[in-house]
Structure formats: structure tokens, C-alpha cells
Design a protein around this motif. Sequence first.
Motif, PDB file in Angstrom:
ATOM      1  N   ALA A  55       0.535   4.270  -7.550  1.00  0.00           N
ATOM      2  CA  ALA A  55       1.716   3.405  -7.558  1.00  0.00           C
ATOM      3  C   ALA A  55       1.312   1.949  -7.354  1.00  0.00           C
ATOM      4  O   ALA A  55       1.815   1.056  -8.034  1.00  0.00           O
ATOM      5  CB  ALA A  55       2.715   3.846  -6.484  1.00  0.00           C
ATOM      6  N   ASP A  93      -3.098   8.899  -0.128  1.00  0.00           N
ATOM      7  CA  ASP A  93      -2.278   9.608  -1.093  1.00  0.00           C
ATOM      8  C   ASP A  93      -2.650   9.138  -2.491  1.00  0.00           C
ATOM      9  O   ASP A  93      -2.384   7.985  -2.830  1.00  0.00           O
ATOM     10  CB  ASP A  93      -0.799   9.325  -0.791  1.00  0.00           C
ATOM     11  N   SER A 112      -1.279   9.682  -5.356  1.00  0.00           N
ATOM     12  CA  SER A 112      -0.133   9.200  -6.123  1.00  0.00           C
ATOM     13  C   SER A 112       0.333   7.847  -5.593  1.00  0.00           C
ATOM     14  O   SER A 112       0.804   7.005  -6.354  1.00  0.00           O
ATOM     15  CB  SER A 112       1.008  10.212  -6.094  1.00  0.00           C
ATOM     16  N   GLY A 113       0.195   7.607  -4.294  1.00  0.00           N
ATOM     17  CA  GLY A 113       0.534   6.304  -3.727  1.00  0.00           C
ATOM     18  C   GLY A 113      -0.415   5.227  -4.196  1.00  0.00           C
ATOM     19  O   GLY A 113      -0.009   4.114  -4.517  1.00  0.00           O
ATOM     20  N   LYS A 114      -1.708   5.544  -4.258  1.00  0.00           N
ATOM     21  CA  LYS A 114      -2.691   4.587  -4.775  1.00  0.00           C
ATOM     22  C   LYS A 114      -2.412   4.290  -6.242  1.00  0.00           C
ATOM     23  O   LYS A 114      -2.568   3.150  -6.686  1.00  0.00           O
ATOM     24  CB  LYS A 114      -4.109   5.125  -4.585  1.00  0.00           C
ATOM     25  N   ARG A 165       0.842  -1.201   0.000  1.00  0.00           N
ATOM     26  CA  ARG A 165       0.000   0.000   0.000  1.00  0.00           C
ATOM     27  C   ARG A 165       0.872   1.244   0.000  1.00  0.00           C
ATOM     28  O   ARG A 165       2.074   1.165   0.231  1.00  0.00           O
ATOM     29  CB  ARG A 165      -0.946  -0.021   1.188  1.00  0.00           C
ATOM     30  N   PRO A 166       0.275   2.401  -0.232  1.00  0.00           N
ATOM     31  CA  PRO A 166       1.047   3.645  -0.291  1.00  0.00           C
ATOM     32  C   PRO A 166       1.790   3.915   1.018  1.00  0.00           C
ATOM     33  O   PRO A 166       1.267   3.647   2.097  1.00  0.00           O
ATOM     34  CB  PRO A 166      -0.007   4.722  -0.536  1.00  0.00           C
ATOM     35  N   SER A 167       2.998   4.424   0.911  1.00  0.00           N
ATOM     36  CA  SER A 167       3.758   4.741   2.115  1.00  0.00           C
ATOM     37  C   SER A 167       3.570   6.185   2.534  1.00  0.00           C
ATOM     38  O   SER A 167       3.728   6.525   3.697  1.00  0.00           O
ATOM     39  CB  SER A 167       5.245   4.457   1.897  1.00  0.00           C
ATOM     40  N   ALA A 168       3.240   7.073   1.612  1.00  0.00           N
ATOM     41  CA  ALA A 168       3.085   8.492   1.930  1.00  0.00           C
ATOM     42  C   ALA A 168       1.641   8.788   2.311  1.00  0.00           C
ATOM     43  O   ALA A 168       0.717   8.128   1.879  1.00  0.00           O
ATOM     44  CB  ALA A 168       3.476   9.343   0.726  1.00  0.00           C
TER      45      ALA A 168
END
Length: 126
Positions: free
Chosen positions: A89, A83, A85-87, A70-73
Amino acid sequence: MRVHYVLNHGDTPMSKLADVEIHFEEGLLAGLKLVGCSIWKSKKGESPTVLVPSRSYATAGGVRYYELVRPSAGEAEGDAGGDPSGKDAVRRFKQYVREEYLKIAGVTAEEGQPSSGKKRRKGGGG
């Protein structure tokens, strides 16, 4: 990092198309692999579904799951919306795994089943 695909050739369950392993080749994780990812035939006849390791937890309404990839940010800072942009990714990772599987298994997105192939195949990754 390298992505390894172990194709399912008649093993059970039949809807499982392949196991996916992420092998780390550089950095602190060099020599380790992440297991538990898999590719499954879609029940709706669409592109195969990519599943990543998940963890279950109990709620008052039953059992729920959350993915371990899952997203880290954002979430660490309490961002309830997550986030975007994390999703993206995570979505790009799953799409990459799906597309590489389709290439090595010799299938089209509509078929969802391997036409031929070896038991173990490798795909590159970045």
C-alpha cells in the motif's frame, strides 16, 4: 482526498522537483492537509524519488529515520516481519504520486525534470 503538487521552478534546492500536499475532503480529517511529502530528482537518473515525512532517532551507530506513512496492520500486533500488503500500500501510494507528478509536469520518467507547467497543479486521488 486530493493530491496537490507545488512544482519547483528554479527554487532551491535544485534537485527538489515538487512539494506534495495531501488534502482531505471527507470524513474526520476533512479540511486538513498532510504536508511534508516531496518529489526529488534521482541521483542515478531513474524515476523521481517520492519522500514522505519521516522522523529521526539516534542509535549507537548514528541517526536513523522511519517514515511516518507506513502500514497500519501487523506492526501494532507485534508482527516483526511487517505486513506485506501494508508495504504494498505504501509502495502503491508512492508510485501514484510519482506517476501523477510525471503527468502534470510534462516529463518522462527518464528526464525527471519538468518541461513546463504552472506553479500549482492538482491531481485527483482516492
